[in-house]
Every structure is written in C-alpha cells, then in structure tokens.
Design an enzyme around this catalytic site. Structure first.
Site, PDB file in Angstrom:
ATOM      1  N   TYR A  11     -73.176 -85.945  27.151  1.00  0.00           N
ATOM      2  CA  TYR A  11     -74.409 -85.717  26.260  1.00  0.00           C
ATOM      3  C   TYR A  11     -74.462 -86.851  24.891  1.00  0.00           C
ATOM      4  O   TYR A  11     -75.312 -87.558  24.877  1.00  0.00           O
ATOM      5  CB  TYR A  11     -74.576 -84.311  25.706  1.00  0.00           C
ATOM      6  N   ILE A  12     -73.594 -86.498  24.294  1.00  0.00           N
ATOM      7  CA  ILE A  12     -73.586 -87.253  22.775  1.00  0.00           C
ATOM      8  C   ILE A  12     -72.773 -88.691  23.164  1.00  0.00           C
ATOM      9  O   ILE A  12     -73.454 -89.662  22.992  1.00  0.00           O
ATOM     10  CB  ILE A  12     -72.588 -86.646  21.679  1.00  0.00           C
ATOM     11  N   GLY A  36     -69.130 -84.576  32.223  1.00  0.00           N
ATOM     12  CA  GLY A  36     -70.068 -85.715  31.947  1.00  0.00           C
ATOM     13  C   GLY A  36     -70.762 -86.003  33.488  1.00  0.00           C
ATOM     14  O   GLY A  36     -70.626 -85.539  34.582  1.00  0.00           O
ATOM     15  N   ASP A  51     -58.558 -89.442  33.692  1.00  0.00           N
ATOM     16  CA  ASP A  51     -58.374 -88.131  32.921  1.00  0.00           C
ATOM     17  C   ASP A  51     -57.414 -88.494  31.605  1.00  0.00           C
ATOM     18  O   ASP A  51     -56.295 -89.056  31.690  1.00  0.00           O
ATOM     19  CB  ASP A  51     -57.708 -87.033  33.925  1.00  0.00           C
ATOM     20  N   TYR A 141     -61.227 -74.147  18.935  1.00  0.00           N
ATOM     21  CA  TYR A 141     -62.060 -75.489  19.032  1.00  0.00           C
ATOM     22  C   TYR A 141     -61.970 -76.256  18.063  1.00  0.00           C
ATOM     23  O   TYR A 141     -61.667 -77.471  17.800  1.00  0.00           O
ATOM     24  CB  TYR A 141     -63.460 -75.359  19.795  1.00  0.00           C
ATOM     25  N   ASN A 170     -75.814 -79.347  14.618  1.00  0.00           N
ATOM     26  CA  ASN A 170     -76.482 -79.012  15.613  1.00  0.00           C
ATOM     27  C   ASN A 170     -77.017 -80.345  16.557  1.00  0.00           C
ATOM     28  O   ASN A 170     -78.074 -80.348  16.157  1.00  0.00           O
ATOM     29  CB  ASN A 170     -77.174 -77.772  15.660  1.00  0.00           C
ATOM     30  N   PHE A 207     -79.703 -64.040  18.852  1.00  0.00           N
ATOM     31  CA  PHE A 207     -78.451 -63.321  18.648  1.00  0.00           C
ATOM     32  C   PHE A 207     -78.297 -62.584  17.213  1.00  0.00           C
ATOM     33  O   PHE A 207     -77.509 -63.560  16.321  1.00  0.00           O
ATOM     34  CB  PHE A 207     -77.246 -64.236  18.867  1.00  0.00           C
ATOM     35  N   ARG A 220     -79.844 -73.158  11.045  1.00  0.00           N
ATOM     36  CA  ARG A 220     -78.783 -74.265  11.707  1.00  0.00           C
ATOM     37  C   ARG A 220     -79.393 -75.645  11.298  1.00  0.00           C
ATOM     38  O   ARG A 220     -80.847 -75.696  11.244  1.00  0.00           O
ATOM     39  CB  ARG A 220     -78.620 -74.274  13.121  1.00  0.00           C
ATOM     40  N   ARG A 279     -73.732 -62.891  17.837  1.00  0.00           N
ATOM     41  CA  ARG A 279     -72.854 -63.561  18.438  1.00  0.00           C
ATOM     42  C   ARG A 279     -71.446 -63.638  17.678  1.00  0.00           C
ATOM     43  O   ARG A 279     -71.636 -64.064  16.320  1.00  0.00           O
ATOM     44  CB  ARG A 279     -73.232 -64.971  18.895  1.00  0.00           C
TER      45      ARG A 279
HETATM   46  N1  UDP Z   1     -78.794 -68.558  19.542  1.00  0.00           N
HETATM   47  C1  UDP Z   1     -79.361 -67.756  20.079  1.00  0.00           C
HETATM   48  N2  UDP Z   1     -79.533 -67.491  21.426  1.00  0.00           N
HETATM   49  C2  UDP Z   1     -79.143 -68.131  22.171  1.00  0.00           C
HETATM   50  C3  UDP Z   1     -78.315 -69.168  21.848  1.00  0.00           C
HETATM   51  C4  UDP Z   1     -78.007 -69.473  20.557  1.00  0.00           C
HETATM   52  O1  UDP Z   1     -79.891 -66.782  19.048  1.00  0.00           O
HETATM   53  O2  UDP Z   1     -79.190 -67.871  23.452  1.00  0.00           O
HETATM   54  C5  UDP Z   1     -78.303 -68.877  18.152  1.00  0.00           C
HETATM   55  C6  UDP Z   1     -77.029 -68.858  17.848  1.00  0.00           C
HETATM   56  O3  UDP Z   1     -76.365 -67.576  17.395  1.00  0.00           O
HETATM   57  C7  UDP Z   1     -77.055 -69.750  16.562  1.00  0.00           C
HETATM   58  C8  UDP Z   1     -77.913 -70.984  16.955  1.00  0.00           C
HETATM   59  O4  UDP Z   1     -78.905 -70.349  18.024  1.00  0.00           O
HETATM   60  O5  UDP Z   1     -77.453 -69.167  15.290  1.00  0.00           O
HETATM   61  C9  UDP Z   1     -77.598 -72.175  17.416  1.00  0.00           C
HETATM   62  O6  UDP Z   1     -76.747 -71.816  18.534  1.00  0.00           O
HETATM   63  P1  UDP Z   1     -76.144 -73.008  19.440  1.00  0.00           P
HETATM   64  O7  UDP Z   1     -75.376 -72.547  20.458  1.00  0.00           O
HETATM   65  O8  UDP Z   1     -77.285 -74.151  19.818  1.00  0.00           O
HETATM   66  O9  UDP Z   1     -75.229 -73.830  18.390  1.00  0.00           O
HETATM   67  P2  UDP Z   1     -74.131 -73.648  17.401  1.00  0.00           P
HETATM   68  O10 UDP Z   1     -74.844 -73.183  16.158  1.00  0.00           O
HETATM   69  O11 UDP Z   1     -73.412 -72.314  17.934  1.00  0.00           O
HETATM   70  O12 UDP Z   1     -73.307 -74.704  17.289  1.00  0.00           O
END
Ligand code: UDP
Length: 330
Positions: A11-12, A36, A51, A141, A170, A207, A220, A279
């Site tokens: 992607y990036i 990819g 690889d 990670y 993000n 989440f 974010r 999450r």
């Molecule tokens: N998020 C959510 N529902 C989803 C996927 C993500 O509420 O199905 C929220 C997640 O908790 C975070 C934000 O969206 O606060 C961005 O999440 P993403 O996974 O896109 O990027 P991250 O911040 O983890 O790099």
C-alpha cells in the site's frame, strides 16, 4: 537516483514508488508478494520477486542493480497479530531488516529510509507526539521497528550510512482510483467502513465509546498516503545533510465517530455502526507533531481535510470493490 524499494507492491510502498518515478528516480522493487499485489507494481519499475529472509536473494539483487539508496517497507505490520504471535513480527521484521542492512553495507549503499510507526510511542504521555516523546513500543510490532531504528543508528555510526526513520501515524486514502489500500485481512477503520458502504459488511463496530475524548471514541491522526510519499522523497534527497527521524501525521485528530460520519457524507450510505468493547492496546488519542519535518524539509501535507481523504479512498474502493484481485483491465 537509483533506489531499491522493498515492499514496493504494498500500500504505502507502491505510492512511494509512483512518486519516485514521477520525480525522475529509477526504481527496483523487491517484494515477495505475500501482502503486496502484482497489479500494484509500477510499469516503469524493475521488479524482483524475492524474500528478505533469503540473504542470497538480496545480495543478488544489489549486485545486479547497484543502487544509491534503499527504501524499506516490507514487513509484518499488524499490531494485534503481533501481540498474539510476537515471534512472527519480532523474528521476521528484525531478521529480514538485518539481512537487508548487512547486504546494503557490503554493497556500499549509504542511504536508507525506514518505514517506522507511531506504535513506538505506545500509550504516549503527551499529545501531540513529537520526536522527543518517550519511546515505549505498544507491541512487538512497534518494538521490531524500534530495533531497526537502533540498528540504523549504528549503521550510521560505524559505516556512515545516512538514514531517515519515518514514523507514520494513520496512513489512509488512495493515490488514485487505481492505486489504493487492499489488505487481507483488512483491519483498518476507513476501508472497513467503506466496505459497509459497498454492501460487503453489514455494519462497523466502534471499538469503545468510553474513552476520555470529546465523543468517547478514539482519536487518530489520519495522514494521506500521497503526503507520506512526498515525505519519503524529500527525506531521501536530504540525506546528504545527515540522518534524521521524523513523526509523520497531519497534526489533526479525528474520532472514530467523525470518520464514520464523514464516510456517510461521502458515500451517501447510512453505514450502521454498533459499539463494541475496546480493542486491547488502543490509546485514547494519537496525534502527531510533525513540526520537525515541516521546518527542516518544507513538508506540507496537502490533505488535512478528512473529507478529501475519504473521497480519494472511496474512489479507489468503488473502482476496485474487491481490491486488486477484482481488477478489470483498463
Ligand atoms: N477502529 C474501530 N473499529 C474498527 C477498526 C478500527 O473502532 O473496526 C478504531 C480503532 O480502535 C482505532 C481507530 O479506529 O481507534 C483506527 O484504527 P486502525 O486499525 O485503522 O489504525 P490504528 O490506529 O490501529 O493504527
């Protein structure tokens, strides 16, 4: 400049390849196509399917293609997965990175750009997050990227390898309707929400809505992939002046609810949303201070408007509802 781009079909990576080639640089992509997509390869980039776990394959690539710089995107990038399978991320990202660095040094490559991450800051103690914010990786990670940053420090110290570590917040949006985000599995908010608008998912789950933020959902910093690409090119061409580390975000935070609402406006779809549990590992707010790269390199993100970001992503998802696999010849 002639450069090797690992993960240049991702992607990036593919967005950066396009920007490099548009600017007159010569690009060799090295990618194992595990994440990819062949269809994301730039027609004017040389492609080597290989690889990074295979040191001999990297040596062969650098012997066949003497390059001045390497941009390293290829890695495992899922925070949640790395918590469940730490060795997959630590082992793969660190081992492959080390292979690449050793080979780069042996082949006299002295410029290196690392794709790094805001996950280095874990649950940050201050917002916005600048380069001086305490490093406390939030996952294996993030730790793997920090280990690579530290290895680069020593490559510079011992071998004069100039590097830039670019810590993305993000990444989102699409460079064009033909070059966008296609992950399997998809875990990122914007593509998941747009898949609801496409009729591929019934609803999106928020989440957690009990965070200490204005609407209770996580905030974010969404930065457009074309702006990220611009930052890579600026950094690559500035390395003569020394190694550097930058946080890359637009500097504006948006909540999960704001993202969903913007997607409703852009798509005209009601996009049902339900609230689920938090999450694990999600900080309430992650917003970058990118003053350093703005001041030093003149980086000026063109997309600080969430609507424009979502519009670009929506154009990609509409023309490729099943990602690259469903690509129709144009
Ligand atoms: N998020 C959510 N529902 C989803 C996927 C993500 O509420 O199905 C929220 C997640 O908790 C975070 C934000 O969206 O606060 C961005 O999440 P993403 O996974 O896109 O990027 P991250 O911040 O983890 O790099």
């Amino acid at each position: 400049m002639k450069v090797l781009v690992t993960g240049g079909a991702g992607y990036i990576g593919s967005a950066v390849v396009q920007r490099l080639i548009a600017g007159g640089d010569e690009v060799v992509v090295f990618d194992n196509l595990s994440q990819g997509h062949r269809a994301a390869l730039h027609p004017r980039a040389a492609f080597l399917e290989g690889d990074l776990a295979d040191r001999a394959a990297i040596d062969a690539a650098l012997a066949a293609h003497p390059v001045e710089g390497i941009l390293h995107f290829a890695s495992h990038t899922l925070v949640g997965e790395s918590m469940e399978h730490p060795f997959r991320h630590l082992g793969n990202n660190v081992r492959c990175g080390l292979n690449l660095l050793e080979s780069a040094v042996e082949h006299g490559v002295r410029r290196f750009i690392l794709s790094s991450t805001a996950n280095l800051f874990g649950l940050p103690d201050r917002i916005p997050i600048d380069e001086g914010t305490t490093i406390a990786p939030g996952s294996p990670y993030g730790e793997s990227k920090f280990i690579l940053e530290r290895m680069l420090h020593w490559m510079d110290d011992r071998f004069g390898m100039r590097y830039a570590a670019l810590r993305y917040f993000n990444a989102c949006g699409a460079v064009s309707p033909d070059l966008g985000e296609d992950h399997d599995p998809e875990t990122h908010l914007i593509p998941l929400v747009l898949q609801v608008a496409l009729g591929q998912r019934e609803q999106v789950t928020v989440f957690g809505d009990d965070y200490d933020t204005p609407d209770g959902t996580c905030v974010r910093d969404y930065v457009h992939v074309a702006d990220l690409a611009e930052a890579h090119v600026l950094a690559l061409h500035a390395l003569e002046g020394g190694s550097r580390t930058y946080n890359l975000g637009s500097g504006t935070g948006f909540s999960v609810r704001e993202v969903i609402e913007t997607c409703r406006q852009v798509t005209g779809h009601s996009i049902p949303a339900v609230v689920g549990p938090r999450r694990p590992g999600d900080p309430a707010v992650l917003v970058a201070a990118s003053d350093r790269i703005r001041a030093e390199l003149g980086w000026a993100p063109r997309y600080d408007d969430l609507r424009a970001i979502v519009e670009s992503a929506w154009a990609w998802h509409q023309s490729h509802p099943h990602g690259y696999a469903g690509r129709t010849p144009s």
